[in-house]
Design an enzyme around this catalytic site. Structure first.
Site, PDB file in Angstrom:
ATOM      1  N   LEU A  16      64.390   6.540  48.038  1.00 45.92           N
ATOM      2  CA  LEU A  16      64.730   5.123  48.094  1.00 45.92           C
ATOM      3  C   LEU A  16      63.476   4.248  48.030  1.00 45.92           C
ATOM      4  O   LEU A  16      63.498   3.161  47.450  1.00 45.92           O
ATOM      5  CB  LEU A  16      65.515   4.820  49.372  1.00 45.92           C
ATOM      6  CG  LEU A  16      66.920   5.398  49.483  1.00 45.92           C
ATOM      7  CD1 LEU A  16      67.540   5.024  50.835  1.00 45.92           C
ATOM      8  CD2 LEU A  16      67.807   4.897  48.359  1.00 45.92           C
ATOM      9  N   THR A  34      52.821   2.616  50.242  1.00 42.72           N
ATOM     10  CA  THR A  34      52.068   3.652  50.941  1.00 42.72           C
ATOM     11  C   THR A  34      52.694   5.027  50.778  1.00 42.72           C
ATOM     12  O   THR A  34      53.900   5.175  50.579  1.00 42.72           O
ATOM     13  CB  THR A  34      51.944   3.346  52.445  1.00 42.72           C
ATOM     14  OG1 THR A  34      53.145   3.771  53.124  1.00 42.72           O
ATOM     15  CG2 THR A  34      51.716   1.866  52.696  1.00 42.72           C
ATOM     16  N   ASP A  58      48.147   7.641  56.694  1.00 39.94           N
ATOM     17  CA  ASP A  58      48.695   8.566  57.682  1.00 39.94           C
ATOM     18  C   ASP A  58      49.383   7.702  58.723  1.00 39.94           C
ATOM     19  O   ASP A  58      48.739   7.104  59.586  1.00 39.94           O
ATOM     20  CB  ASP A  58      47.577   9.388  58.321  1.00 39.94           C
ATOM     21  CG  ASP A  58      48.085  10.324  59.410  1.00 39.94           C
ATOM     22  OD1 ASP A  58      49.318  10.386  59.609  1.00 39.94           O
ATOM     23  OD2 ASP A  58      47.250  10.968  60.061  1.00 39.94           O
ATOM     24  N   ASN A  85      60.313   3.038  55.481  1.00 42.41           N
ATOM     25  CA  ASN A  85      61.188   3.982  54.798  1.00 42.41           C
ATOM     26  C   ASN A  85      60.740   5.431  54.949  1.00 42.41           C
ATOM     27  O   ASN A  85      61.539   6.348  54.792  1.00 42.41           O
ATOM     28  CB  ASN A  85      61.237   3.613  53.306  1.00 42.41           C
ATOM     29  CG  ASN A  85      61.881   4.687  52.462  1.00 42.41           C
ATOM     30  OD1 ASN A  85      63.091   4.879  52.497  1.00 42.41           O
ATOM     31  ND2 ASN A  85      61.066   5.406  51.696  1.00 42.41           N
ATOM     32  N   SER A 136      67.118   3.708  58.767  1.00 42.92           N
ATOM     33  CA  SER A 136      67.627   4.762  59.634  1.00 42.92           C
ATOM     34  C   SER A 136      68.433   5.715  58.753  1.00 42.92           C
ATOM     35  O   SER A 136      67.937   6.213  57.742  1.00 42.92           O
ATOM     36  CB  SER A 136      68.482   4.160  60.759  1.00 42.92           C
ATOM     37  OG  SER A 136      69.034   5.169  61.567  1.00 42.92           O
ATOM     38  N   TYR A 151      67.001  15.272  64.097  1.00 42.28           N
ATOM     39  CA  TYR A 151      66.975  14.221  63.076  1.00 42.28           C
ATOM     40  C   TYR A 151      67.852  13.050  63.499  1.00 42.28           C
ATOM     41  O   TYR A 151      67.437  11.889  63.415  1.00 42.28           O
ATOM     42  CB  TYR A 151      67.453  14.781  61.731  1.00 42.28           C
ATOM     43  CG  TYR A 151      67.531  13.736  60.642  1.00 42.28           C
ATOM     44  CD1 TYR A 151      66.373  13.255  60.044  1.00 42.28           C
ATOM     45  CD2 TYR A 151      68.755  13.233  60.212  1.00 42.28           C
ATOM     46  CE1 TYR A 151      66.426  12.289  59.048  1.00 42.28           C
ATOM     47  CE2 TYR A 151      68.827  12.271  59.214  1.00 42.28           C
ATOM     48  CZ  TYR A 151      67.666  11.804  58.638  1.00 42.28           C
ATOM     49  OH  TYR A 151      67.721  10.835  57.658  1.00 42.28           O
ATOM     50  N   LYS A 155      66.807   9.070  64.323  1.00 49.24           N
ATOM     51  CA  LYS A 155      67.409   7.934  63.630  1.00 49.24           C
ATOM     52  C   LYS A 155      68.172   7.026  64.601  1.00 49.24           C
ATOM     53  O   LYS A 155      68.264   5.812  64.369  1.00 49.24           O
ATOM     54  CB  LYS A 155      68.320   8.429  62.507  1.00 49.24           C
ATOM     55  CG  LYS A 155      67.556   9.090  61.363  1.00 49.24           C
ATOM     56  CD  LYS A 155      66.520   8.145  60.760  1.00 49.24           C
ATOM     57  CE  LYS A 155      65.804   8.723  59.565  1.00 49.24           C
ATOM     58  NZ  LYS A 155      64.835   7.770  58.968  1.00 49.24           N
ATOM     59  N   THR A 186      68.851  11.235  45.767  1.00 44.29           N
ATOM     60  CA  THR A 186      67.397  11.334  45.750  1.00 44.29           C
ATOM     61  C   THR A 186      67.023  12.788  46.035  1.00 44.29           C
ATOM     62  O   THR A 186      67.886  13.671  46.073  1.00 44.29           O
ATOM     63  CB  THR A 186      66.773  10.431  46.835  1.00 44.29           C
ATOM     64  OG1 THR A 186      67.122  10.952  48.133  1.00 44.29           O
ATOM     65  CG2 THR A 186      67.288   9.003  46.716  1.00 44.29           C
TER      66      THR A 186
END
Length: 279
Positions: A16, A34, A58, A85, A136, A151, A155, A186
């Site tokens: 994304l 980035t 980083d 993101n 998220s 995970y 989120k 993706t």
């Protein structure tokens, strides 16, 4: 459309983030993008222009983040929109997932975003305007996914701090929104973005089945279009009063509605017990 806004997008070399950066550049926005790997960023976005600033960062290192924000201000003179993101998926039941695996996932999905917010807010607060979008997942609204506990927890954390952030920065004219994407087509379900536990336990059949489903069946068949997600984020930023919570994808919308309905039923069903603790 305001083409003068300056965007700062993390995790821009794929998924994304990449779709968003390409859309922003095509629409004439200035973008600081980035990635933890500058080579991957240059390979993904070959465009060279005065409006594009690729930065290797980083996100877990606050000095690295501070330097990236400073470079953005130095090049473009300001900062208007921050999109957190960057992140990755971590599979594994809570018993299987090691302390290191868990902390690394929180570093990328939670603490990296907090580092960005901490360093971007002085600029947004001073100019009394701006938007912060934290990506998220629909897994940040429901944890009903066997083998995705860490995970989901990371989120859920993004949701919590974004809602607090929205309340904190409202007085400065800054907006904060947490976005809950569903399944978008993706590379999120590939090995580069999805890690599996080193110590798998065969007894967890439900978790293994769901893991296989994501890796072999869902991957490549996700209903969400990343290009349309990018347009949705553009529309979000151009709203006068953007929502604090935004679900993206018809699948995510259905999951969210189902979760809210179940939560309402559970809370209402135990009203007597819940309210029995008052003096």
């Amino acid at each position: 459309m305001d083409t003068k806004k300056v965007w700062f997008v993390t995790g821009a070399s794929k998924g994304l983030g990449l779709a968003l950066v390409n859309k922003l550049l095509a629409e004439g926005y200035s973008v600081a993008a980035t990635s933890r790997n500058s080579t991957a960023l240059h390979e993904a976005i070959s465009e060279e222009s005065a409006s594009f600033l690729p930065i290797e960062v980083d996100l877990v290192n606050e000095n690295s983040v501070a330097a990236a924000v400073s470079k953005t201000i130095e090049k473009f003179g300001k900062l208007d929109v921050v999109v957190n993101n960057a992140g990755y998926g971590q599979l594994g039941t809570l018993e299987e997932t090691t302390d290191l695996e868990s902390r690394q996932n929180f570093d990328a999905n939670v603490f990296g975003s907090l580092n960005v917010i901490r360093n971007a807010m002085p600029h947004l607060r001073a100019q009394k305007s701006g938007s912060i979008i934290n990506i998220s997942s629909i897994a940040g609204m429901t944890g009903d996914f066997a083998g995705w506990g860490i995970y989901c927890a990371s989120k859920f954390a993004v949701v919590g701090f974004t809602e607090s952030l929205a309340a904190e920065v409202k007085e400065f004219g800054v907006h904060a929104t947490v976005v809950y994407p569903g399944y978008f087509r993706t590379d999120f379900l590939t090995s580069g973005s999805l890690r599996t536990p080193k110590n798998e336990i065969a007894s967890y059949t439900a978790a293994r089945q769901l893991q296989t489903t994501h890796e072999k069946d869902i991957h490549g068949n996700q209903p969400g279009d990343p290009e349309k997600a990018a347009w949705a984020l553009l529309e979000l930023v151009n709203m006068e009063n953007p929502p604090v919570n935004l679900v993206l994808g018809s699948d995510a919308f259905k999951i969210a509605v189902d979760k809210l309905s179940k939560l309402k039923d559970q809370i209402s069903g135990f009203k007597a017990l819940s309210t029995s603790t008052d003096y």
